[in-house]
Design a protein around this motif. Structure first.
Motif, PDB file in Angstrom:
ATOM      1  N   UNK A 218      10.039  14.680 -13.756  1.00 42.76           N
ATOM      2  CA  UNK A 218       8.782  14.552 -13.033  1.00 42.76           C
ATOM      3  C   UNK A 218       7.699  14.113 -14.011  1.00 42.76           C
ATOM      4  N   UNK A 219       6.904  13.117 -13.617  1.00 42.41           N
ATOM      5  CA  UNK A 219       5.866  12.593 -14.501  1.00 42.41           C
ATOM      6  C   UNK A 219       4.516  13.244 -14.235  1.00 42.41           C
ATOM      7  N   UNK A 220       4.510  14.317 -13.446  1.00 42.65           N
ATOM      8  CA  UNK A 220       3.212  14.845 -13.012  1.00 42.65           C
ATOM      9  C   UNK A 220       2.421  15.432 -14.179  1.00 42.65           C
ATOM     10  N   UNK A 221       3.111  16.066 -15.135  1.00 39.14           N
ATOM     11  CA  UNK A 221       2.371  16.617 -16.274  1.00 39.14           C
ATOM     12  C   UNK A 221       1.803  15.498 -17.147  1.00 39.14           C
ATOM     13  N   UNK A 222       2.555  14.395 -17.256  1.00 40.87           N
ATOM     14  CA  UNK A 222       2.044  13.251 -18.009  1.00 40.87           C
ATOM     15  C   UNK A 222       0.800  12.689 -17.334  1.00 40.87           C
ATOM     16  N   UNK A 223       0.819  12.653 -15.992  1.00 43.78           N
ATOM     17  CA  UNK A 223      -0.359  12.168 -15.258  1.00 43.78           C
ATOM     18  C   UNK A 223      -1.526  13.145 -15.416  1.00 43.78           C
ATOM     19  N   UNK A 224      -1.234  14.428 -15.258  1.00 45.83           N
ATOM     20  CA  UNK A 224      -2.317  15.407 -15.363  1.00 45.83           C
ATOM     21  C   UNK A 224      -2.886  15.501 -16.776  1.00 45.83           C
TER      22      UNK A 224
END
Lengths: 513, 293
Positions: A218-224
């Motif tokens: 999941x790339x969500x932490x990279x986005x956040x």
């Protein structure tokens, strides 16, 4: 508004709510009957994904006991929502052996997922899973695609998916799913095979949620963390969706081989073949005779053809993430061969090459009867153009699957591999004196294709095959073809002029009378 | 240059975080950090007159397997950190001692204090630091990236929820929790197939990881009789009995040998719900044998 009508309205609301709740109510016991009839063959009666049919499948059927679901709208590590699970039952998982279930009613599907959930203790603990907030799509366009391409680089998607998106990144030979089974990085140029769907929204969701149980994070932490902005993640989804057609290419039955004047393309370069129309043909694993191949690497081939009246050239392109033989894929090959049911066959030794064959009948068939599509039979042999990444190019005759008699022919050509794709050009004179088929312009001739990925241990009968299609060498536009319409136009015009003149002269004669 | 400085300071910060919280277990990597004890439950008042210390050592006899070299040429920033070549970390045995052994109390514990602080798992020079770590259930695990390149943290528990998160740049942090005890949880980076780590989740702070000298210390253990278990990724588990006295130090040793190679190495085995004739039965299955290698 009177009191009674307001009561009526609230009753209607209540009824609507009850109706919705009723439709969504889940009966696990009813789901059990559906599961055991339709699902257990692959997923097993105990839900562990080890049903009788599982051993030949890759990826393996889902193990429901761990509740680790790839296609979700929830964050990594979260359970799927009921809607996520229903969608998979409705649409299936493209690129896998999981089909859609249009035969099941919506109530049946609700009941089935109730039973699926009962295999794992994770369901029912804590609050119901909630979808992530995916924001809104800022839209596509050239600038968005360029921003998306940048995000593809920033997030290092190419490490697994490869620079062109064909699943040939440097990390791919070591990829495993959570149970230790080898798993391929998705070929993003074949969006119709993405198991979570091919729309921009689908791709965006997969980027942010990851595919749990697979190497796709999941790339969500990279986005956040600000590595990429929310808009850039949407633009990345647009970029990925732009890498290939969203739907599987339409299959047309005939490869039209256009006629050119002078030399045929000297190589397989894009520039040399830009003018030739491309035809797509799906390939499937050979599953008629043992050892069968239920998990083939090559799923289709693009075919182009040109001829100049004396020589014929075909350009064949297919995706294969490994350029076999390649020692980097040794571990992969070993894992694949120990994972799949080989129908009792011994695994191949060493590093098999990649291979491709173009199959024709040995003689132009009279009528519609063609040789058996799997390499012919003793009565009706087939004629093959053969290539492999070590032995080069040749010709052969076959009288059935597994038989191959090398012929001395004059087929030439060359193959190149780049970014997870083979490009093979094969040439031969249209007519031949030796063994083999002489092509005839204007006559549709049966053709079929087969491919092998050596690094996945595909040899012999364990390859990908197509059914019969046709190849048609277009006839030259003869002078008669060009002249006739012009002649027709002139004649019509001339006839018209004569008619008008005659009418005019008659009229003038009339008035003078 | 600037990014190097930034990277360095991030790692320093990560190191401080590890040192600052007791629950992180030991670091037995190339830097030769000291083994630390279990959690220091700051939130709970400890009466020093009622607790003792477990001081132990993990011994190793026989010839350890030769470490295999890791080809990091695809990541030059990482490869350059190992001028003599990077070696695998499965068995770190030196001078008769075994590092990276997870030790914990398995029986006799009651009323354990709640966790405090975070535990950090850092990715640096294409390795996990630490390679083996312990954490309490529901304690925050902060995963950091000190490498300015893509790692993914693919965690495959069986009793807890698994997750898989990408960290494509240095400085990204992800925080996760494991809700129930599970020994051990495999961690893997799919980008770099050689990167493996193991997380032991326990419901008390009485755990440690042996250091390069095989030593470990578990402080603040209430006086009593306990069963201890040691876990090693290649040689499996050993148990020992230990009696802790108030204000005393109890010595314990675990003796591994090269003969134990290929032993059954338990990872969390999945609970399988079976729909039998008598209704639903829950049992531990062996379906996860392939996970975690």
């Amino acid at each position: 508004m009177s009191r009674s009508s307001s009561r009526g309205a609230s009753l209607a609301v209540l009824a609507t709510v009850a109706l919705a709740a009723g439709l969504g109510a889940q009966d696990a016991e009813a789901g059990r009957a559906i599961y055991e009839r339709w699902c257990a063959e692959c997923h097993g009666t105990d839900g562990t994904g080890d049903g009788p049919a599982a051993a030949s499948m890759l990826p393996r059927p889902r193990d429901f006991t761990q509740a680790r679901y790839q296609v979700r709208t929830t964050g990594s590590g979260q359970l799927p929502t009921d809607e996520d699970m229903l969608r998979v039952l409705q649409n299936g998982l493209h690129g896998t052996t999981m089909p859609a279930w249009p035969n099941l009613s919506q109530q049946d599907r609700h009941n089935a997922i109730a039973y699926l959930k009962s295999f794992s203790r994770f369901f029912g603990q804590g609050p119901a899973p909630e979808p992530l907030d995916f924001g809104s799509d800022p839209g596509g366009g050239d600038e968005a695609l360029e921003a998306g391409r940048q995000a593809f680089v920033t997030l290092e998607c190419e490490r697994c998916h490869g620079p062109a998106g064909r699943g040939d990144g440097t990390s791919t030979p070591t990829l495993e799913d959570w149970r230790g089974f080898p798993i391929r990085a998705a070929d993003l140029t074949q969006a119709w095979n993405l198991n979570g769907g091919s729309s921009v929204e689908d791709i965006h969701t997969r980027i942010l949620t990851g595919l749990d149980g697979t190497p796709m994070p999941a790339a969500i932490d990279a986005m956040n963390s600000g590595v990429v902005s929310p808009d850039e993640v949407w633009q990345l989804a647009h970029y990925v969706a732009s890498l290939g057609p969203r739907e599987a290419p339409r299959v047309r039955d005939v490869v039209r081989v256009g006629r050119v004047e002078g030399d045929l393309p000297p190589d397989g370069s894009e520039a040399a073949w830009a003018a030739a129309e491309a035809f797509y043909f799906p390939l499937a694993g050979q599953v008629i005779e043992a050892p069968r191949n239920f998990s083939p690497t090559v799923g289709g081939v693009w075919v182009q053809g040109l001829h100049n009246g004396s020589e014929l050239a075909l350009r064949l392109q297919w995706d294969d993430p490994s350029r076999s033989p390649d020692p980097d894929w040794d571990e992969w090959q070993e894992k694949i061969l120990s994972t799949l049911d080989l129908d009792g066959a011994a695994p191949p030794e060493g590093r098999p090459p990649d291979a491709f064959r173009v199959q024709f009948p040995f003689d132009i068939p009279e009528g519609s009867e063609r040789p058996y599509f799997l390499m012919g039979s003793s009565r009706r042999p087939v004629y093959l153009w053969t290539w492999d990444s070590e032995g080069g190019i040749g010709e052969a005759r076959a009288r059935g699957l597994g038989s191959l008699e090398t012929l001395s022919g004059d087929v030439t050509g060359e193959a190149t591999w780049a970014d997870g794709r083979w490009t093979l050009v094969l040439r031969r004179s249209i007519a031949t004196d030796g063994d083999g088929l002489s092509f005839v312009e204007g006559t549709a001739i049966p053709v079929a294709f087969s491919a092998w990925d050596g690094s996945s241990g595909e040899v012999g009968k364990r390859g990908s095959v197509s059914t019969w299609y046709y190849v048609l060498l277009e006839q030259p536009a003869s002078s008669a073809v060009v002249v006739a319409p012009i002649l027709a136009i002139l004649l019509t015009a001339g006839f018209g002029v004569v008619l008008v003149r005659r009418a005019q002269s008659r009229e003038s004669a009339g008035t003078s009378e | 240059m600037r990014s190097d400085l930034w990277k360095g300071s991030t790692f320093l910060l990560a190191a401080v975080v590890i040192a600052g919280c007791g629950g992180g277990g030991g670091e037995a990597g190339d830097t030769g950090g000291e083994a630390t004890g279990g959690g220091e439950p700051a939130a709970t008042q400890i009466d020093p007159t009622t607790v003792g210390t477990i001081s132990g050592v993990v011994n190793f006899t026989g010839t350890p397997p030769a470490l295999t070299s890791i080809d990091m040429s695809e990541e030059p920033p990482c490869a350059s950190a190992y001028p003599d070549g990077a070696m695998s970390q499965e068995v770190l045995a030196r001078n008769g001692h075994l590092a990276n052994v997870f030790v914990r109390l398995t029986a006799g514990v009651s009323g354990a204090p709640a966790p405090s602080g975070n535990v950090t798992l850092d990715q640096h020079n294409c390795r996990y630091h630490p390679h083996v770590l312990g954490i309490q259930a529901n304690q925050p695990l902060v995963i950091t990236n000190s490498d300015n390149l893509l790692h993914n943290i693919n965690v495959s528990p069986t009793d807890n929820r698994g997750f898989n998160i990408s960290q494509p740049r240095a400085g990204i942090e992800s925080t996760q929790r494991f809700l129930v005890p599970e020994v051990m949880i495999p961690v893997r980076c799919d980008v770099h197939g050689w990167m493996h780590a193991y997380i032991g989740v326990v419901d008390n702070p009485y755990f440690a990881v042996s250091g390069p000298d095989g030593a470990f210390t578990i402080p603040n253990v209430p006086a009593g009789d306990y069963t201890m278990e040691a876990w090693h990724e290649e040689y499996g588990t050993l148990t020992a009995q230990v009696t802790v006295t108030a204000q005393g130090t109890a010595n314990v040793s675990f003796d591994y040998s090269s003969d134990m190679a290929g032993a059954d190495v338990p990872l969390g085995e999945p609970l399988v719900i079976r729909h039998g004739a008598n209704g639903i039965e829950v049992e531990r299955g062996a379906g996860n044998a392939a996970a975690g290698r």
